[in-house]
Design a protein around this motif. Structure first.
Motif, PDB file in Angstrom:
ATOM      1  N   ARG A  63      -9.222   3.917 -19.198  1.00  0.00           N
ATOM      2  CA  ARG A  63     -10.644   3.905 -19.482  1.00  0.00           C
ATOM      3  C   ARG A  63     -11.279   2.613 -18.926  1.00  0.00           C
ATOM      4  O   ARG A  63     -12.590   2.405 -18.882  1.00  0.00           O
ATOM      5  N   ARG A  64     -10.564   1.423 -18.906  1.00  0.00           N
ATOM      6  CA  ARG A  64     -10.915   0.344 -18.357  1.00  0.00           C
ATOM      7  C   ARG A  64     -11.298   0.075 -17.185  1.00  0.00           C
ATOM      8  O   ARG A  64     -10.294   0.447 -16.537  1.00  0.00           O
ATOM      9  N   LYS A  65     -12.299  -0.403 -16.640  1.00  0.00           N
ATOM     10  CA  LYS A  65     -12.604  -0.556 -15.240  1.00  0.00           C
ATOM     11  C   LYS A  65     -12.017  -2.005 -14.663  1.00  0.00           C
ATOM     12  O   LYS A  65     -12.484  -2.840 -15.437  1.00  0.00           O
ATOM     13  N   VAL A  66     -11.123  -1.716 -13.884  1.00  0.00           N
ATOM     14  CA  VAL A  66     -10.720  -3.153 -13.427  1.00  0.00           C
ATOM     15  C   VAL A  66     -11.400  -3.132 -11.865  1.00  0.00           C
ATOM     16  O   VAL A  66     -11.297  -2.620 -11.011  1.00  0.00           O
ATOM     17  N   HIS A  67     -11.767  -4.466 -11.637  1.00  0.00           N
ATOM     18  CA  HIS A  67     -12.339  -5.019 -10.450  1.00  0.00           C
ATOM     19  C   HIS A  67     -11.546  -5.400  -9.387  1.00  0.00           C
ATOM     20  O   HIS A  67     -10.271  -6.269  -9.910  1.00  0.00           O
ATOM     21  N   GLY A  68     -11.836  -5.138  -8.305  1.00  0.00           N
ATOM     22  CA  GLY A  68     -10.679  -5.224  -7.222  1.00  0.00           C
ATOM     23  C   GLY A  68     -11.102  -6.721  -6.553  1.00  0.00           C
ATOM     24  O   GLY A  68     -12.096  -7.239  -6.475  1.00  0.00           O
ATOM     25  N   GLU A  69     -10.008  -7.177  -5.798  1.00  0.00           N
ATOM     26  CA  GLU A  69     -10.277  -8.616  -4.901  1.00  0.00           C
ATOM     27  C   GLU A  69     -10.059  -8.439  -3.405  1.00  0.00           C
ATOM     28  O   GLU A  69     -10.578  -9.147  -2.838  1.00  0.00           O
ATOM     29  N   ARG A  70      -9.690  -7.254  -2.976  1.00  0.00           N
ATOM     30  CA  ARG A  70      -9.460  -6.917  -1.723  1.00  0.00           C
ATOM     31  C   ARG A  70      -9.709  -5.451  -1.268  1.00  0.00           C
ATOM     32  O   ARG A  70      -9.644  -4.736  -2.081  1.00  0.00           O
ATOM     33  N   LYS A  71      -9.673  -5.198  -0.039  1.00  0.00           N
ATOM     34  CA  LYS A  71      -9.893  -3.908   0.366  1.00  0.00           C
ATOM     35  C   LYS A  71      -8.487  -3.672   1.216  1.00  0.00           C
ATOM     36  O   LYS A  71      -7.789  -4.510   1.719  1.00  0.00           O
ATOM     37  N   VAL A  72      -8.087  -2.255   1.160  1.00  0.00           N
ATOM     38  CA  VAL A  72      -6.847  -1.731   1.835  1.00  0.00           C
ATOM     39  C   VAL A  72      -6.904  -2.125   3.327  1.00  0.00           C
ATOM     40  O   VAL A  72      -7.869  -1.521   3.942  1.00  0.00           O
TER      41      VAL A  72
END
Length: 223
Positions: A87-96
């Motif tokens: 339920r917790r939204k995790v921010h990303g730091e890169r794109k695949v």
């Protein structure tokens, strides 16, 4: 360019691609070839390098890809991610990238869409090397079963998308009121069953239909 058929119809059956123009995958730049195929859970190789895509599916791909790359949240499917609380939204730091997609596929059998936002922990987990790679493969074997097909032995990960907005209507016939519209996260439904979406199911806004008519009553005074 007219071709015989669209090879992507089985993946988006709700889109009618009959009597459309088709584009050869080979006609796209190298990175875009990988990106288009990875969106449908496929790798570039034989026979996918000879695939054709119709204009309708290309338009849908462009829309879905823009939506995915706009997000700032990690979009790795839950059964692959390191997120303890879904339920917790995790921010990303890169794109695949293409390179990252190949590493993840080698370790898990899963094809992540190129451009998918990924957080640091998920990236480190899914792109492990050496002995850790074998441990990851064993973990994945308990979670998923690769599907044997004509293209690659991979699991097709379907990313959920929103349906079209419902038609809006104002709550009044004149003056200022409220209007709302709804949409559902089922176009298509995500393969992991989780509604980890970006955006709202309902939008509410003010509406103004202009001034209401003024009703005047005329009377006569008798002396």
């Amino acid at each position: 360019m007219n071709m015989d058929n669209c090879n992507f119809k089985p993946f988006l059956t709700h889109i009618n691609c009959s009597n459309n123009d088709f584009l050869a995958i080979t006609s796209f730049p190298e990175t875009e070839k990988h990106t288009i195929l990875s969106t449908f859970g496929l790798l570039l190789g034989k026979p996918t390098e000879n695939f054709n895509i119709c204009i309708s599916h290309k338009i849908q791909y462009d829309f879905d890809h823009r939506l995915k790359t706009k997000s700032s949240l990690c979009s790795v499917p839950h059964f692959l991610s390191t997120h303890v609380d879904i339920r917790r939204k995790v921010h990303g730091e890169r794109k695949v990238t293409v390179d990252m997609m190949r590493k993840v596929n080698s370790n898990t059998g899963i094809v992540l869409t190129i451009g998918t936002v990924i957080c640091t922990n998920c990236r480190k987990k899914l792109t492990k090397t050496g002995k850790e790679t074998e441990e990851l493969k064993e973990q994945m074997a308990d979670i998923i079963k690769p599907v044997s097909g004509n293209f690659n032995s991979v699991v097709h990960v379907v990313d959920g998308q929103w349906s079209s907005w419902s038609q809006t209507s104002c709550t009044v016939t004149c003056g200022t009121g409220i209007e709302y519209r709804n949409r559902i996260y089922n176009n298509p439904t995500p393969s992991d069953g989780e509604n980890d979406y970006v955006g709202n199911e309902t939008e509410i806004s003010m509406c103004n239909l202009g001034d209401c008519p003024v009703h005047v009553t005329f009377g006569f005074h008798c002396k």
